[in-house]
Design an enzyme around this catalytic site. Structure first.
Site, mmCIF file in Angstrom:
data_model
loop_
_atom_site.group_PDB
_atom_site.id
_atom_site.type_symbol
_atom_site.label_atom_id
_atom_site.label_comp_id
_atom_site.label_asym_id
_atom_site.label_seq_id
_atom_site.Cartn_x
_atom_site.Cartn_y
_atom_site.Cartn_z
ATOM 1 N N ASP A 288 0.812 -1.223 0.000
ATOM 2 C CA ASP A 288 0.000 0.000 0.000
ATOM 3 C C ASP A 288 0.848 1.277 0.000
ATOM 4 O OD1 ASP A 288 -2.103 -1.847 0.347
ATOM 5 O OD2 ASP A 288 -1.892 -1.734 2.520
ATOM 6 N N GLU B 15 -10.910 0.402 -3.736
ATOM 7 C CA GLU B 15 -10.213 1.002 -2.596
ATOM 8 C C GLU B 15 -9.024 1.816 -3.092
ATOM 9 O OE1 GLU B 15 -9.420 -2.558 -0.415
ATOM 10 O OE2 GLU B 15 -7.897 -3.258 -1.817
#
Length: 538
Positions: free
Chosen positions: A25, A181
């Site tokens: 991420d 997301e």
């Protein structure tokens, strides 16, 4: 021409990943000539590691955002919960990091931290909202600021970050892939570009794109979505998605994204989710493509004079500073007064804790950076009570880890759950013993014990070797630092792989660590670690 430029040292060949091993991420920001990145840390503390680079390729950890329990208390935090995908940005002379804190509820709590310097210290947390995962901050050129979060939602934010303004609006839900997301917005030539990661963070992960003339929409999807994914199951970079763009000083655009490297097509990824770098090309119709026509590049060329990519996993630490290197992170919070640093090295006190509990520990870990390596720790053990132990660990989470330790007295010798009373009563032999213990789903298997010819306070060298091709651990020890004895144990590393978790969805990859542990109700000794080295094996 490219070959001639490479020979002349005008460009550098870069091999992906640029941040190997458990760096999922990624979020990046450029400030002047410097680049700063943050990635997810979940239940590990300090949380949200901050990394720095001047060339987009070689990264060094410089600090953490969450360094105090008052900012975020991870006590009792389940494995793979806690700090999900953070985002870093720069505004009004400050660094802003938003963190989605996942604590088992249907939604995350979004926390905001600020600092004058990228390495910190960062402020106490400001709670912004309770919503879906993966927030990011977009600073518009008209001075307005926005919080963007998973599912393609946008919410205006106070300029000082003290709260949110008005109501949130879902402006683009993606192309229909699962789990939209990791949204990021950038503005270029009057267009607002909204990126989403879709398909989940596993095989089939992808990055999709839309744009609008207004931040509130309507957004039109890119005609060649997804702009990044891996279509070839035989390629070694898989699970590509969750990206963020950055522009370098020369005007070139790049995407940093997560991905995984399976050992075999469709197989396990021992190093978990890693960070990769891809070139971005803008098209004539003002869309962009990523990598090689939307697929991740295994290697790429950067036109930087003298650029050399440093080897991964070449680490040496003598613990001589006043603080631990930010490469090290504890499993949750360290037990209070459990460790200290001095010119002699790192002292870890043999305070009692249960290694598979969700409470504070004295397990100090750092990431694997390659499929094979050799790691050595030097420790002098000063126990006070029978049953105390200290040494090295290979750790994934509370469900899977390996201990290679020096124990004061012979401990458990059979496969059985950890029991403090049994541990104490089974101390049948005096002296120091070498022990190898494997924990899987709370069950401990003692793989071997050996009587050591050393006294309390004498140094011992512990070495763990992971063979890159066979993925077997072999373990060695030495009493002089020169001649190493092999234990004869060869253990597959597979039980540590994230995909081998049986009880929950595992987002963390294996780590190597140091630790010391004591017995409840007994006097506490300590272990003095004077060095740690980790070198890659090819």
């Amino acid at each position: 021409m490219i070959d001639e430029a490479i020979d002349a040292g005008k460009v550098g060949i870069v091999t992906n990943p640029v941040l190997p091993g458990d760096h999922p991420d990624p979020s990046i920001v450029r400030v002047g000539t410097d680049y700063y990145m943050v990635t997810s840390t979940f239940q590990f503390f300090p949380g949200v590691q901050v990394l720095h680079s001047v060339d987009l390729v070689n990264w060094k950890a410089i600090g953490h955002v969450i360094t105090r329990k008052s900012q975020l208390d991870l006590t009792g935090m389940p494995d793979s919960f806690g700090v999900f995908a953070p985002d870093i940005s720069y505004y009004d002379g400050k660094f802003w990091v938003v963190v989605p804190y996942y604590h088992g509820q249907p939604r995350c709590t979004t926390l905001l931290f600020t600092a004058d310097r990228p390495e910190g210290p960062y402020s106490e947390a400001i709670m912004l909202n309770h919503h879906f995962i993966d927030p990011s901050i977009f600073n518009d050129d008209d001075g307005k600021r926005y919080l963007v979060f998973g599912g393609g939602w946008v919410h205006e934010m106070e300029r000082d970050g003290s709260g949110l303004v008005g109501e949130a609006k879902q402006v683009w839900p993606g192309t229909g892939g699962a789990a939209p997301e990791a949204p990021h917005i950038l503005k270029r030539n009057g267009w607002y570009y909204l990126m989403l990661a879709e398909g989940g963070t596993f095989f089939g992960h992808m990055e999709t794109l839309s744009r609008s003339r207004s931040i509130w929409g309507p957004y039109e999807p890119c005609p060649h979505n997804p702009v990044l994914t891996q279509r070839d199951p035989e390629k070694f970079i898989q699970r590509a998605g969750h990206g963020k763009l950055v522009q370098d000083e020369e005007g070139n655009w790049w995407m940093f994204h997560l991905g995984g490297r399976p050992l075999t097509p469709g197989g396990y990824c021992p190093l978990g989710r890693e960070t990769f770098l891809q070139p971005v090309q803008w098209t004539d119709d003002e869309w962009f493509t990523v990598g090689d026509a939307g697929e991740p590049c295994a290697s790429l060329v950067l036109t930087q004079h003298g650029l050399v990519q440093a080897p991964a996993c070449d680490l040496h630490d003598h613990f001589t500073g006043t603080e631990l290197s930010p490469d090290w992170e504890w499993v949750r919070h360290p037990v209070e007064e459990g460790y200290s640093l001095s010119p002699k090295g790192l002292r870890i006190v043999c305070k009692p804790f249960i290694p598979y509990s969700l409470q504070s520990t004295l397990l100090l870990t750092r990431r694997w950076h390659s499929f094979g390596f050799e790691a050595t720790a030097t420790v002098a053990f000063y126990p006070e009570s029978r049953g105390e132990e200290a040494g090295m660990t290979m750790y994934r989470d509370t469900d899977a880890f390996l201990f290679f330790n020096v124990r004061n007295g012979l401990g458990q010798t059979a496969a059985q759950p950890f029991d403090v009373k049994r541990l104490y009563e089974n101390q049948e032999h005096e002296g120091l013993y070498l022990e190898v213990g494997q924990y899987v789903n709370v069950l401990k298997t003692t793989l071997g014990t050996w009587r050591l010819p050393i006294q309390h306070g004498e140094r011992i060298w512990l070495k763990i070797r992971l063979e890159p091709k066979t993925q077997l651990f072999t373990l060695f020890y030495s009493i002089d630092g020169r001649v190493f004895e092999e234990t004869g144990i060869a253990l597959s590393a597979e039980f540590l792989y994230p995909e081998r978790s049986n009880r929950f969805l595992c987002f963390t990859a294996p780590r190597i660590g140091l630790y010391a542990r004591g017995v409840y109700g007994e006097m506490e000794g300590y272990a003095q670690f004077s060095s740690f080295t980790m070198e890659p094996l090819r």
